[in-house]
Design an enzyme around this catalytic site. Structure first.
Site, short mmCIF file in Angstrom:
data_model
loop_
_atom_site.label_atom_id
_atom_site.label_comp_id
_atom_site.label_asym_id
_atom_site.label_seq_id
_atom_site.Cartn_x
_atom_site.Cartn_y
_atom_site.Cartn_z
N MET A 265 56.91 36.85 55.02
CA MET A 265 58.44 37.49 55.30
C MET A 265 58.30 38.94 55.91
SD MET A 265 60.27 36.40 51.50
CE MET A 265 61.84 36.72 51.95
N HIS A 266 59.44 39.52 56.23
CA HIS A 266 59.73 41.08 56.57
C HIS A 266 59.27 41.33 57.81
CE1 HIS A 266 60.72 40.71 52.48
NE2 HIS A 266 59.39 40.82 52.02
N ASP B 263 58.07 32.45 52.87
CA ASP B 263 57.18 31.85 52.13
C ASP B 263 57.46 31.59 50.48
OD1 ASP B 263 56.62 34.71 51.59
OD2 ASP B 263 54.77 34.73 52.35
#
Length: 491
Positions: A78-79, A237
């Site tokens: 992520m991110h 995830d």
């Protein structure tokens, strides 16, 4: 029919081939490099992710009929900031979830914009790993590149784009950008303006199981698949791993011991921790979840064993730990190798061993490392408890969960049973399940989880050991506050 699940991790992409009964028929892993161009920075080339898929899918399908593949789903780290220009070319290496360069931007967002305002707009406050601070950093430090951004994407969404030609994301992954109004599931106009971007630059939002499109002719040809293969939006995830362990609906919990460590509490209702120590994100099942995330979990184990004591015999090192010493170790370890997110949100925090004496052994140090990660996960667990959330038991997944000793330590540190599911394939399995829903194999994520996920084993806590670890945890909690003011001076 067959379904492909992609798990786009930090060090490798794991590909799963799953049949309609949920059986994993084949797996392939393709690794790629991770770059640290400056201390605290962490980057990757998105093209490396795509090349891993191009190489992995044909290998995954060896011995199988590609015409039987109905759908593809992706779960991913992520991110990360993936910035594309007007020709959909990657402008710079992706800035990853564990990148710590945005401390000043995080301070600006939390201090000047204000945590209360951020929480009202997005249900979260700023953390160094989130995407919005990365956009601010890029605007301040790479203005020419920033001005050329046409689309802003997340890592697994770049794969979905290469597969379908569609710029898309899902609500679970978008929740970690600090750009989404999580409660209302739409982009926050105020946060987009704060970061100097427009909604036109953002991908289209989908539920995780919704079809984004089918394979482009070029992607189908390169992968050896029919153009009719459906690609769903996928999930971040942790949300994908939660689906794969059946952590869907109200009141279920999943703990992941991967590179990072997470505690994931699913809910049918939107809710926010008033202190924002836990993230409030959308879930891949259509609901929401609270999540605590520590930056270094199983990576502490690989750092300690591979780099410090110089071994890859993890089981051998664990075998040296005396079971009678569990809950009695005089050595403690703070697992903040890359700073920390939940619940302390401190980019300056650093890993620390404390309590060594002349009789401290190598086994004591290894035990302290395993216990330190467990204690840090309990930090987030305690925040959930303080909100009145009851967690009677939890699933556990991730590479660290393969250690029977580590699961025993964690079950007793938390004082709850830990269940391991029969098919423990992390985000990739959850992504394949989402693809099944997208293709109509199941009517909902909950139905897929009920049909496919089974508990294989359970680690039960021992009351006497729980009591000892309660005492140890009370001491562990005092270490970070005592060191907090010192950490910035060590830079």
């Amino acid at each position: 029919m067959l379904y492909i699940g992609l798990d786009l991790g930090t060090s490798a992409c794991k590909l799963l081939l799953v049949d309609e009964t949920g059986a994993v028929r084949n797996t392939v892993t393709k690794s790629y490099p991770l770059s640290f161009p400056q201390p605290g920075w962490s980057e990757q080339a998105p093209e490396d992710w795509w090349q891993a898929v191009l190489a992995g899918v044909p290998e995954l399908l060896t011995g199988f009929d590609p015409a039987q593949v109905a759908g593809i789903g992706a779960g991913g780290q992520m991110h990360g900031l993936v910035a594309l220009d007007e020709a959909d070319r990657v402008l710079r290496p992706a800035i990853l979830w564990n990148d710590g360069r945005t401390a000043s931007q995080v301070d600006y967002l939390n201090g000047q914009v204000g945590k209360a305002v951020l929480s009202q707009r997005t249900a979260n406050i700023a953390f160094a790993g989130f995407t919005a601070p990365k956009l601010l950093w890029m605007r301040e430090n790479e203005p020419e590149l920033f001005a050329r951004i046409k689309k802003i994407m997340l890592p697994k969404d770049y794969l979905v784009y290469r597969l379908t030609g569609v710029h898309a994301t899902d609500y679970s992954d978008a929740s970690g950008m600090l750009l989404l109004d999580v409660e209302h599931k739409c982009w926050s106009a105020e946060m987009l303006a704060e970061c100097g971007v427009t909604e036109a630059q953002m991908p289209r939002l989908f539920e995780s199981w919704q079809p984004v499109g089918t394979l482009t002719a070029d992607a189908a040809r390169a992968l050896g698949l029919p153009e009719s293969v459906v690609v769903c939006a996928g999930a971040g995830d942790n949300a994908a791993a939660a689906v794969g362990t059946g952590t869907v609906g109200e009141g279920h919990c999943n703990i992941s011991l991967g590179t990072s460590g997470t505690i994931f509490i699913s809910s049918d209702k939107f809710g926010v921790d008033p202190n924002n120590a836990l993230h409030a994100f959308a879930h891949a099942d259509g609901g929401w979840h609270l999540m605590g995330c520590m930056l270094s979990a199983a990576s502490c184990n690989s750092w300690w064993q591979d780099q410090i004591i110089g071994t890859t015999d993890y089981k051998g090192e664990e075998a040296k730990i005396d079971p009678d010493k569990l809950g009695r170790n005089h050595v403690y370890f703070l697992p903040y190798l890359m700073g920390e997110r939940s619940p302390i949100n401190d980019t300056d925090a650093r890993a620390t061993f404390i309590g060594m004496t002349m009789d401290t052994s190598r086994a004591d140090m290894t035990q302290a490392m395993l216990e330190g990660v467990a204690f840090a996960i309990r930090d987030s667990f305690e925040v959930a408890r303080s909100l009145g959330i009851e967690i009677p038991r939890s699933n556990i997944c991730g590479g660290g969960s393969k250690s029977a000793l580590w699961k025993t330590i964690l079950a007793n540190v938390l004082g709850i049973p830990l269940d391991t599911v029969a098919t423990e394939q992390g985000p990739g399995y959850g992504a394949a399940m989402l693809a099944m829903v997208a293709c109509g194999q199941f009517s909902s994520v909950r139905q897929a989880a009920d049909a496919l996920v089974r508990i294989q084993s359970t680690v039960e806590p021992d009351p006497a050991l729980v009591a000892r670890y309660n005492d140890r945890y009370a001491r562990f909690k005092k270490i970070y506050p005592a060191c907090r003011e010192l950490f910035p001076q060590l830079m």
